[in-house]
Design a protein around this motif. Structure first.
Motif, PDB file in Angstrom:
ATOM      1  N   ASP A  41      46.937  32.289  40.648  1.00  0.00           N
ATOM      2  CA  ASP A  41      48.269  31.769  40.944  1.00  0.00           C
ATOM      3  C   ASP A  41      48.941  31.262  39.671  1.00  0.00           C
ATOM      4  N   LYS A  42      48.173  30.592  38.805  1.00  0.00           N
ATOM      5  CA  LYS A  42      48.714  30.117  37.531  1.00  0.00           C
ATOM      6  C   LYS A  42      49.167  31.285  36.669  1.00  0.00           C
ATOM      7  N   GLN A  43      48.383  32.353  36.669  1.00  0.00           N
ATOM      8  CA  GLN A  43      48.732  33.534  35.890  1.00  0.00           C
ATOM      9  C   GLN A  43      50.025  34.164  36.405  1.00  0.00           C
ATOM     10  N   PHE A  44      50.141  34.284  37.719  1.00  0.00           N
ATOM     11  CA  PHE A  44      51.361  34.847  38.307  1.00  0.00           C
ATOM     12  C   PHE A  44      52.574  33.998  37.946  1.00  0.00           C
ATOM     13  N   LYS A  45      52.466  32.680  38.097  1.00  0.00           N
ATOM     14  CA  LYS A  45      53.603  31.803  37.820  1.00  0.00           C
ATOM     15  C   LYS A  45      54.008  31.857  36.357  1.00  0.00           C
ATOM     16  N   PHE A  46      53.009  31.978  35.467  1.00  0.00           N
ATOM     17  CA  PHE A  46      53.337  32.109  34.046  1.00  0.00           C
ATOM     18  C   PHE A  46      54.144  33.377  33.797  1.00  0.00           C
ATOM     19  N   LEU A  47      53.667  34.500  34.339  1.00  0.00           N
ATOM     20  CA  LEU A  47      54.363  35.769  34.127  1.00  0.00           C
ATOM     21  C   LEU A  47      55.746  35.771  34.780  1.00  0.00           C
ATOM     22  N   ARG A  48      55.858  35.145  35.915  1.00  0.00           N
ATOM     23  CA  ARG A  48      57.110  35.177  36.686  1.00  0.00           C
ATOM     24  C   ARG A  48      58.161  34.222  36.147  1.00  0.00           C
ATOM     25  N   LEU A  63      58.918  40.908  40.268  1.00  0.00           N
ATOM     26  CA  LEU A  63      57.491  40.610  40.342  1.00  0.00           C
ATOM     27  C   LEU A  63      57.213  39.701  41.539  1.00  0.00           C
ATOM     28  N   ASN A  64      56.537  40.217  42.532  1.00  0.00           N
ATOM     29  CA  ASN A  64      56.200  39.435  43.719  1.00  0.00           C
ATOM     30  C   ASN A  64      54.727  39.045  43.773  1.00  0.00           C
ATOM     31  N   THR A  65      53.896  39.835  43.113  1.00  0.00           N
ATOM     32  CA  THR A  65      52.462  39.562  43.146  1.00  0.00           C
ATOM     33  C   THR A  65      51.774  40.315  42.026  1.00  0.00           C
ATOM     34  N   LYS A 197      34.468  46.050  38.754  1.00  0.00           N
ATOM     35  CA  LYS A 197      35.465  46.050  39.825  1.00  0.00           C
ATOM     36  C   LYS A 197      35.766  44.639  40.317  1.00  0.00           C
ATOM     37  N   VAL A 198      36.095  43.784  39.374  1.00  0.00           N
ATOM     38  CA  VAL A 198      36.614  42.453  39.666  1.00  0.00           C
ATOM     39  C   VAL A 198      37.673  42.149  38.628  1.00  0.00           C
ATOM     40  N   GLY A 199      38.428  41.068  38.849  1.00  0.00           N
ATOM     41  CA  GLY A 199      39.474  40.725  37.920  1.00  0.00           C
ATOM     42  C   GLY A 199      40.770  41.458  38.207  1.00  0.00           C
ATOM     43  N   GLU A 200      41.665  41.431  37.240  1.00  0.00           N
ATOM     44  CA  GLU A 200      43.001  41.987  37.427  1.00  0.00           C
ATOM     45  C   GLU A 200      43.009  43.513  37.307  1.00  0.00           C
ATOM     46  N   LYS A 201      43.784  44.138  38.184  1.00  0.00           N
ATOM     47  CA  LYS A 201      43.994  45.592  38.112  1.00  0.00           C
ATOM     48  C   LYS A 201      45.200  45.879  37.225  1.00  0.00           C
ATOM     49  N   ASP A 202      45.497  47.161  37.018  1.00  0.00           N
ATOM     50  CA  ASP A 202      46.605  47.550  36.154  1.00  0.00           C
ATOM     51  C   ASP A 202      47.938  47.105  36.739  1.00  0.00           C
ATOM     52  N   TYR A 203      48.863  46.786  35.846  1.00  0.00           N
ATOM     53  CA  TYR A 203      50.220  46.399  36.253  1.00  0.00           C
ATOM     54  C   TYR A 203      51.059  47.648  36.425  1.00  0.00           C
ATOM     55  N   VAL A 204      51.739  47.731  37.558  1.00  0.00           N
ATOM     56  CA  VAL A 204      52.628  48.862  37.823  1.00  0.00           C
ATOM     57  C   VAL A 204      54.012  48.314  38.098  1.00  0.00           C
ATOM     58  N   LYS A 205      55.013  48.817  37.368  1.00  0.00           N
ATOM     59  CA  LYS A 205      56.393  48.352  37.578  1.00  0.00           C
ATOM     60  C   LYS A 205      56.895  48.753  38.964  1.00  0.00           C
TER      61      LYS A 205
END
Length: 205
Positions: A41-48, A63-65, A197-205
């Motif tokens: 959640d902290k990572q998302f809020k930083f990016l957003r 960016l929603n998620t 197969k844990v952690g963040e997956k690739d970012y897709v616009k």
């Protein structure tokens, strides 16, 4: 108290201890999962929302998620630290073709998925806390489900000769979101023949 009652008492104590252990383990796991979710959640809020985010304003608006693998505690490992004999500054290639210098500090050695793994821990030349390390790695998900340039972990030594590595906290470098950023590529020592197969997956616009 006769012998039969003593035996029954020990059985009862064993059952109570087992139940208490299972409840404690369940509570610990719940706390652990919540801690990972908070970091996400902290990572998302930083990016957003942060002005220091690598996302441009248009990207922020949509960016929603972020996309992650399910949390799996099996990828939280205690690694033995093996100091590099010839600790020196090395040049790490960046995604834009430039280089950045890091201290080749230690190896983290552990078992995962039935294999022995040995990863190189780097330290920024400007790092003031000698217990902090940077781990850039690639694995069999890189370029498929995760960013092709690898993922990162920020680590802190928490044992005399060991360190806790939690791949559930693996995150994408800035260049996964914005190619205008230059990011360190994983050194050859950290390209794993495993699928993390844990952690963040690739970012897709």
């Amino acid at each position: 108290m006769n012998k039969r009652n003593i035996v029954l008492l020990f059985i009862a104590i064993g059952v109570i201890a087992s139940i208490a252990y299972m409840l404690t383990s369940a509570d610990d796991q719940e706390v652990y999962f919540e801690s990972i979710e908070r970091e996400r959640d902290k990572q998302f809020k930083f990016l957003r929302y942060s002005p220091e985010s690598p996302l441009d304003e248009e990207q922020k608006k949509v960016l929603n998620t972020l996309t992650f693998y399910p949390i799996d505690a099996a990828y939280r490992v205690r690694a033995k630290l093996e100091p590099v004999e010839d600790r020196k500054m090395i040049e790490i290639p960046m995604t834009d073709g430039s280089i950045e210098k890091y201290i080749k500090h230690s190896y983290a050695v552990f078992d995962l998925q039935g294999k022995s793994v040995k990863l190189l821990l780097l330290q920024s030349k400007n790092e003031s806390d000698m217990r902090n390390f940077f781990l850039a790695f690639a694995d069999e998900t890189s370029g498929v489900e995760t960013y092709g340039g690898g993922r990162y972990l920020n680590l802190r030594q928490d044992g005399k000769n060991s360190i806790l590595i939690d791949f559930n906290l693996a995150y994408n470098p800035y260049c996964a979101y914005n190619p205008d950023f230059a990011c360190p590529l994983p050194p050859k020592e950290n390209i794993m023949d495993l699928a993390i197969k844990v952690g963040e997956k690739d970012y897709v616009k």
